[in-house]
Scaffold this motif. Structure first.
Motif, PDB file in Angstrom:
ATOM      1  N   GLN A 146     -19.465 -20.927 -17.777  1.00 52.99           N
ATOM      2  CA  GLN A 146     -18.709 -19.978 -16.977  1.00 52.99           C
ATOM      3  C   GLN A 146     -18.584 -20.494 -15.554  1.00 52.99           C
ATOM      4  O   GLN A 146     -19.523 -21.059 -14.995  1.00 52.99           O
ATOM      5  N   LEU A 147     -17.414 -20.286 -14.983  1.00 46.44           N
ATOM      6  CA  LEU A 147     -17.139 -20.644 -13.602  1.00 46.44           C
ATOM      7  C   LEU A 147     -16.569 -19.415 -12.911  1.00 46.44           C
ATOM      8  O   LEU A 147     -15.598 -18.832 -13.392  1.00 46.44           O
ATOM      9  N   VAL A 148     -17.153 -19.030 -11.803  1.00 49.14           N
ATOM     10  CA  VAL A 148     -16.724 -17.837 -11.088  1.00 49.14           C
ATOM     11  C   VAL A 148     -16.478 -18.184  -9.627  1.00 49.14           C
ATOM     12  O   VAL A 148     -17.416 -18.521  -8.897  1.00 49.14           O
ATOM     13  N   GLU A 149     -15.218 -18.076  -9.213  1.00 48.41           N
ATOM     14  CA  GLU A 149     -14.846 -18.357  -7.835  1.00 48.41           C
ATOM     15  C   GLU A 149     -15.038 -17.123  -6.958  1.00 48.41           C
ATOM     16  O   GLU A 149     -14.926 -15.989  -7.426  1.00 48.41           O
ATOM     17  N   GLY A 156     -14.150 -29.823  -9.699  1.00 47.51           N
ATOM     18  CA  GLY A 156     -13.202 -29.829  -8.605  1.00 47.51           C
ATOM     19  C   GLY A 156     -12.438 -28.534  -8.457  1.00 47.51           C
ATOM     20  O   GLY A 156     -12.703 -27.540  -9.130  1.00 47.51           O
ATOM     21  N   TRP A 157     -11.489 -28.580  -7.533  1.00 48.91           N
ATOM     22  CA  TRP A 157     -10.664 -27.435  -7.195  1.00 48.91           C
ATOM     23  C   TRP A 157      -9.197 -27.740  -7.419  1.00 48.91           C
ATOM     24  O   TRP A 157      -8.718 -28.825  -7.079  1.00 48.91           O
ATOM     25  N   PHE A 158      -8.487 -26.774  -7.966  1.00 49.78           N
ATOM     26  CA  PHE A 158      -7.046 -26.812  -8.123  1.00 49.78           C
ATOM     27  C   PHE A 158      -6.457 -25.579  -7.456  1.00 49.78           C
ATOM     28  O   PHE A 158      -7.167 -24.626  -7.155  1.00 49.78           O
ATOM     29  N   ARG A 159      -5.151 -25.594  -7.254  1.00 44.59           N
ATOM     30  CA  ARG A 159      -4.482 -24.406  -6.751  1.00 44.59           C
ATOM     31  C   ARG A 159      -3.091 -24.303  -7.354  1.00 44.59           C
ATOM     32  O   ARG A 159      -2.506 -25.295  -7.775  1.00 44.59           O
ATOM     33  N   GLN A 160      -2.583 -23.078  -7.391  1.00 45.67           N
ATOM     34  CA  GLN A 160      -1.243 -22.845  -7.894  1.00 45.67           C
ATOM     35  C   GLN A 160      -0.559 -21.816  -7.009  1.00 45.67           C
ATOM     36  O   GLN A 160      -1.015 -20.675  -6.907  1.00 45.67           O
ATOM     37  N   ALA A 161       0.515 -22.238  -6.385  1.00 42.37           N
ATOM     38  CA  ALA A 161       1.322 -21.365  -5.563  1.00 42.37           C
ATOM     39  C   ALA A 161       2.442 -20.775  -6.408  1.00 42.37           C
ATOM     40  O   ALA A 161       2.808 -21.337  -7.448  1.00 42.37           O
ATOM     41  N   PRO A 162       3.008 -19.650  -5.982  1.00 40.20           N
ATOM     42  CA  PRO A 162       4.090 -19.032  -6.754  1.00 40.20           C
ATOM     43  C   PRO A 162       5.238 -20.000  -7.013  1.00 40.20           C
ATOM     44  O   PRO A 162       5.722 -20.665  -6.092  1.00 40.20           O
ATOM     45  N   GLY A 163       5.661 -20.085  -8.263  1.00 39.93           N
ATOM     46  CA  GLY A 163       6.778 -20.931  -8.629  1.00 39.93           C
ATOM     47  C   GLY A 163       6.484 -22.409  -8.691  1.00 39.93           C
ATOM     48  O   GLY A 163       7.407 -23.211  -8.900  1.00 39.93           O
ATOM     49  N   LYS A 164       5.233 -22.791  -8.518  1.00 39.86           N
ATOM     50  CA  LYS A 164       4.876 -24.198  -8.533  1.00 39.86           C
ATOM     51  C   LYS A 164       3.855 -24.504  -9.621  1.00 39.86           C
ATOM     52  O   LYS A 164       3.169 -23.610 -10.116  1.00 39.86           O
ATOM     53  N   GLU A 165       3.774 -25.773  -9.975  1.00 41.25           N
ATOM     54  CA  GLU A 165       2.776 -26.217 -10.934  1.00 41.25           C
ATOM     55  C   GLU A 165       1.400 -26.256 -10.284  1.00 41.25           C
ATOM     56  O   GLU A 165       1.271 -26.414  -9.066  1.00 41.25           O
ATOM     57  N   TYR A 216      -8.547 -22.385  -8.116  1.00 48.48           N
ATOM     58  CA  TYR A 216      -9.384 -22.413  -9.307  1.00 48.48           C
ATOM     59  C   TYR A 216     -10.409 -23.536  -9.208  1.00 48.48           C
ATOM     60  O   TYR A 216     -10.100 -24.620  -8.720  1.00 48.48           O
ATOM     61  N   CYS A 217     -11.598 -23.290  -9.699  1.00 46.10           N
ATOM     62  CA  CYS A 217     -12.521 -24.390  -9.892  1.00 46.10           C
ATOM     63  C   CYS A 217     -12.516 -24.779 -11.365  1.00 46.10           C
ATOM     64  O   CYS A 217     -12.195 -23.976 -12.240  1.00 46.10           O
ATOM     65  N   ALA A 218     -12.840 -26.027 -11.624  1.00 44.40           N
ATOM     66  CA  ALA A 218     -12.778 -26.548 -12.975  1.00 44.40           C
ATOM     67  C   ALA A 218     -13.850 -27.600 -13.182  1.00 44.40           C
ATOM     68  O   ALA A 218     -14.316 -28.230 -12.235  1.00 44.40           O
ATOM     69  N   ALA A 219     -14.217 -27.803 -14.439  1.00 43.60           N
ATOM     70  CA  ALA A 219     -15.228 -28.788 -14.785  1.00 43.60           C
ATOM     71  C   ALA A 219     -14.888 -29.431 -16.115  1.00 43.60           C
ATOM     72  O   ALA A 219     -14.258 -28.821 -16.981  1.00 43.60           O
ATOM     73  N   ASP A 220     -15.317 -30.671 -16.273  1.00 48.28           N
ATOM     74  CA  ASP A 220     -15.016 -31.414 -17.489  1.00 48.28           C
ATOM     75  C   ASP A 220     -16.049 -32.508 -17.685  1.00 48.28           C
ATOM     76  O   ASP A 220     -16.473 -33.145 -16.720  1.00 48.28           O
ATOM     77  N   GLY A 264      -9.924 -17.850 -10.928  1.00 48.61           N
ATOM     78  CA  GLY A 264      -9.196 -18.072  -9.695  1.00 48.61           C
ATOM     79  C   GLY A 264      -9.503 -17.043  -8.622  1.00 48.61           C
ATOM     80  O   GLY A 264      -9.932 -15.925  -8.905  1.00 48.61           O
ATOM     81  N   THR A 265      -9.265 -17.436  -7.389  1.00 46.52           N
ATOM     82  CA  THR A 265      -9.389 -16.538  -6.249  1.00 46.52           C
ATOM     83  C   THR A 265      -8.204 -16.779  -5.326  1.00 46.52           C
ATOM     84  O   THR A 265      -7.825 -17.922  -5.064  1.00 46.52           O
ATOM     85  N   LEU A 266      -7.600 -15.703  -4.860  1.00 42.92           N
ATOM     86  CA  LEU A 266      -6.371 -15.801  -4.080  1.00 42.92           C
ATOM     87  C   LEU A 266      -6.671 -16.051  -2.610  1.00 42.92           C
ATOM     88  O   LEU A 266      -7.458 -15.327  -1.990  1.00 42.92           O
TER      89      LEU A 266
END
Length: 122
Positions: free
Chosen positions: A3-6, A36-45, A95-99, A115-117
């Protein structure tokens, strides 16, 4: 269960700072995982923001270099993203992610938080 909780998202003024945290459970931050960390803005990948590779190398997206810092407290299994000089363009869900299959961050990582806004006002 992994589990990952931002946490730490919110509203910040242009030029301000904010620290995001990701609490992990079900695994240990060690050199078997890329985190690591990712992000997603409205309308974007979704895009990679910052990553700690399996061997401990640090990578940053071009748009955040010099402004964001990723760090990991391996003893507490907490990943952080310190953000400074924030711009409205940084507004996104983070978002945080792990692999553990790959040694780097990529779109198909195994584990993701919800995710957290982060909203940066002008």
């Amino acid at each position: 269960e992994v589990q990952l909780v931002e946490s730490g998202g919110g509203l910040v003024q242009n030029g301000g700072s904010l620290r995001l945290s990701c609490a992990a459970s079900g695994f240990t931050f060690d050199d078997d995982y890329a985190i690591g960390w990712f992000r997603q803005a409205p309308g974007k990948e979704r895009e990679a923001v910052a990553c700690l590779s399996r061997v401990g190398d640090t990578y940053y997206g071009d748009s955040v270099k010099g402004r964001f810092t990723i760090s990991s407290n391996n003893a507490k299994n907490i990943l952080t993203l310190q953000m400074s000089s924030l711009k409205p363009e940084d507004t996104a869900v983070y978002y945080c992610a792990a692999d553990q299959r790959m040694g780097f961050c990529y779109a198909g990582m195994d584990y993701w938080g919800k995710g957290t806004l982060v909203t940066v006002s002008s």
